[in-house]
Enzyme design. Structure first.
Site, short mmCIF file in Angstrom:
data_model
loop_
_atom_site.label_atom_id
_atom_site.label_comp_id
_atom_site.label_asym_id
_atom_site.label_seq_id
_atom_site.Cartn_x
_atom_site.Cartn_y
_atom_site.Cartn_z
N CYS A 152 61.82 0.84 42.76
CA CYS A 152 61.45 -0.22 43.68
C CYS A 152 59.96 -0.23 43.95
O CYS A 152 59.23 0.69 43.57
CB CYS A 152 62.20 -0.07 45.01
SG CYS A 152 63.98 0.09 44.82
N GLY A 153 59.55 -1.28 44.64
CA GLY A 153 58.20 -1.35 45.18
C GLY A 153 58.26 -1.21 46.69
O GLY A 153 59.12 -1.81 47.34
#
Length: 550
Positions: free
Chosen positions: A2-3
């Site tokens: 994820c970011g």
């Protein structure tokens, strides 16, 4: 994968820049979520943003994780292969959020901090995270012991702004990488405008001695008299077991990519493939773990160097020249592919020839420089280019009996051989240390390299690769394999005291070379070590800060 983007500010909810928002979405194209929490008695807000690349479980799990009862929030970027020694099935982020919420509730009457820290210490796998425990008004954040996922921070004491992010918003010297030496926390109950005090908590706290990366104590024992590392050595069998188990966790249950493979082959895993020892052994062992119906893509990068091209044309005297096929990594890659095909009949290996013209390298330079910051030397850029274009996965590929055609790998999980050199004595400086200072010098050099691998490489590599919506996994850097490697005497991994004629392979990473022989890959076992990025075909500049070159 994820970011993450978390902003503590005394103003209204934070809005990220267009460029940063795009980079976060590149890392996690499957979902974008946002949670705003009000903290402390002042006017502070905590704006938490997550983007998601869904690679665990049977559905896309939204982030950030939010507990409506307590107001706690988790931004999770990583893979928890095990929690408290037990393998994690399904979505690991959900499991961790539940574990943290349970620890917070159990400690509500006293101090939740200890329980939350214990929960985080129990995780095995690569990760970066930010967890806001609303009941205690505490923000916990950090990277795993080895730093396999990126997390950078920005702090402006004048305004009271504190930012955590998977990628920096700019090439501003105020952006720093979060260190790997522990779990950090920040108490947010102070009045708005009060200087923020960040505290560090050790990964280990039980007095085990001189721990390497919070994982284990290095074995400094010297070799017994007439010791020699050969194919029958216990360390060779142990390495195969350890590496096989690490790979099993990293290649199982990967969901089918959303992009259909136009060749009608189910391909979910690709290898960053130079054809060298480390990546070839990964490809060979991955074959043993996947059903025969799955394909395995081998991503091999070669760059155009105008100076080399001019020289080749001069030597060819008008004959056609293919500068990419003369790159060392391309030559080695094709040789290793032949060995893989012979030792793994029936497996669909695709050799993806990623050819990068010099003009395209220049076009992407600014983007790559921004991604890898705060790493800022030409050497960082040189290595990042190879990873960046390999992760894009676009190249030419020839199936058996068909001409080469353009192809883009559908795989969203990439395997990297990084870590093998540090663990098994793969650098020239390891041989130099042994020749100058004997076994003690070798041990000191290995300890230094293992302890700094995350700080020097992994955050940079994660940012370069994840830009394409891909997750890189490092089988050699599994905690259990690393613990085994550092607790195994150095002479059982690299045998600089004995010549090649005794074991049949070079002393450099000898334990891994012997494993390659056992796997039927003699050419790979005997291949000499080269540095990552030789695909650049000697495009190198002095090691100076990149910002001076822009």
């Amino acid at each position: 994968m994820c970011g993450i983007h978390v902003v503590l500010s005394s103003s209204s909810p934070h809005t990220s820049s267009h460029d940063l928002a795009a980079r976060l979405r590149n890392r996690g194209p499957d979902h974008l979520g946002r949670v705003v929490a009000h903290v402390g008695p002042g006017a502070q807000t905590l704006t938490c943003t997550s983007t998601v690349l869904a690679l665990r479980g049977d559905h896309i799990t939204a982030q950030p994780f939010y507990d409506s009862r307590t107001g706690s929030v988790l931004c999770w970027n990583g893979e928890a292969w095990r929690i408290a020694g037990c393998e994690v099935e399904g979505n690991d982020g959900e499991a961790i959020f539940g574990l943290l919420a349970e620890a917070s509730a159990a400690g509500a009457a006293l101090d939740a901090r200890g329980g939350i820290l214990d929960a985080l210490r129990s995780i095995e796998g690569p990760f970066a995270f930010a967890y806001f425990d609303k009941p205690s008004q505490t923000l916990f954040f950090g990277r795993d012991r080895l730093g396999r996922r990126s997390l950078v921070f920005y702090q402006d004491e004048a305004s009271g702004t504190f930012i955590l992010s998977s990628v920096p918003e700019s090439c501003n010297p105020a952006w720093k990488e979060v260190e790997l030496d522990g779990i950090y926390h920040l108490t947010l109950s102070a009045t708005s405008g009060t200087p923020l005090a960040v505290s560090r908590n050790d990964w280990q706290y039980d007095g085990q001695g001189d721990l390497i990366s919070g994982i284990g104590v290095f074995n400094v024992s010297g070799p017994p008299k007439a010791a020699c590392l050969t194919a029958s050595a216990p360390s060779v069998r142990s390495l195969r077991r350890q590496l096989g188990e690490s790979l099993r966790l990293r290649v199982r249950n990967i969901p089918k990519p959303p992009v259909e493979d136009d060749k009608r082959v189910d391909t979910r895993v690709a290898v960053l493939f130079s054809g060298g020892l480390d990546c070839s052994v990964l490809a060979r062992l991955t074959h043993e773990l996947l059903d025969d119906s799955y394909g395995i893509d081998l991503l091999n990068v070669a760059f155009e160097n105008p100076r080399v091209v001019a020289q080749l044309k001069k030597e060819a005297r008008g004959s056609p020249v293919n500068p990419y096929e003369t790159c060392p990594d391309r030559i080695t890659g094709r040789k290793s592919l032949e060995e893989l095909q012979k030792s793994c009949p029936g497996r669909r290996f695709r050799f993806v020839a990623v050819n990068v013209p010099y003009s395209e390298t220049l076009t992407h330079r600014k983007e790559v420089v921004s991604l890898i910051y705060p790493h800022d030397t030409e050497m960082d850029l040189w290595i990042a280019y190879a990873l960046y274009f390999a992760a894009r996965g676009q190249g030419s590929c020839a199936e058996a009996g068909t001409p080469e055609a353009q192809y883009t790998t559908p795989a969203r999980v990439l395997l990297s051989g990084l870590g093998a050199d540090e663990l098994f004595g793969g650098y020239a400086r390891h041989a130099t240390a042994f020749s100058r200072q004997g076994h003690a010098g070798l041990v000191d050099e290995l300890k230094l390299d293992i302890g700094r691998v995350g700080k020097r490489n992994l955050g940079r590599d994660d940012r370069a690769i994840a830009h394409w919506g891909k997750e890189v996994r490092f089988p050699y850097l599994d905690e259990r394999l690393v613990r085994w490697a550092i607790e195994t005497p150095a002479w059982e991994k690299c045998d600089f005291a004995n010549g090649e004629d005794i074991s049949g392979v070079d002393a450099v990473k000898r334990v891994l070379r012997l494993l390659a022989l056992e796997l039927g890959m003699e050419g790979v076992a005997r291949e000499k070590k080269r540095a990552v990025g030789f695909a650049l075909h000697s495009i190198r500049s002095p090691l100076v800060p990149l910002l001076k070159l822009l």
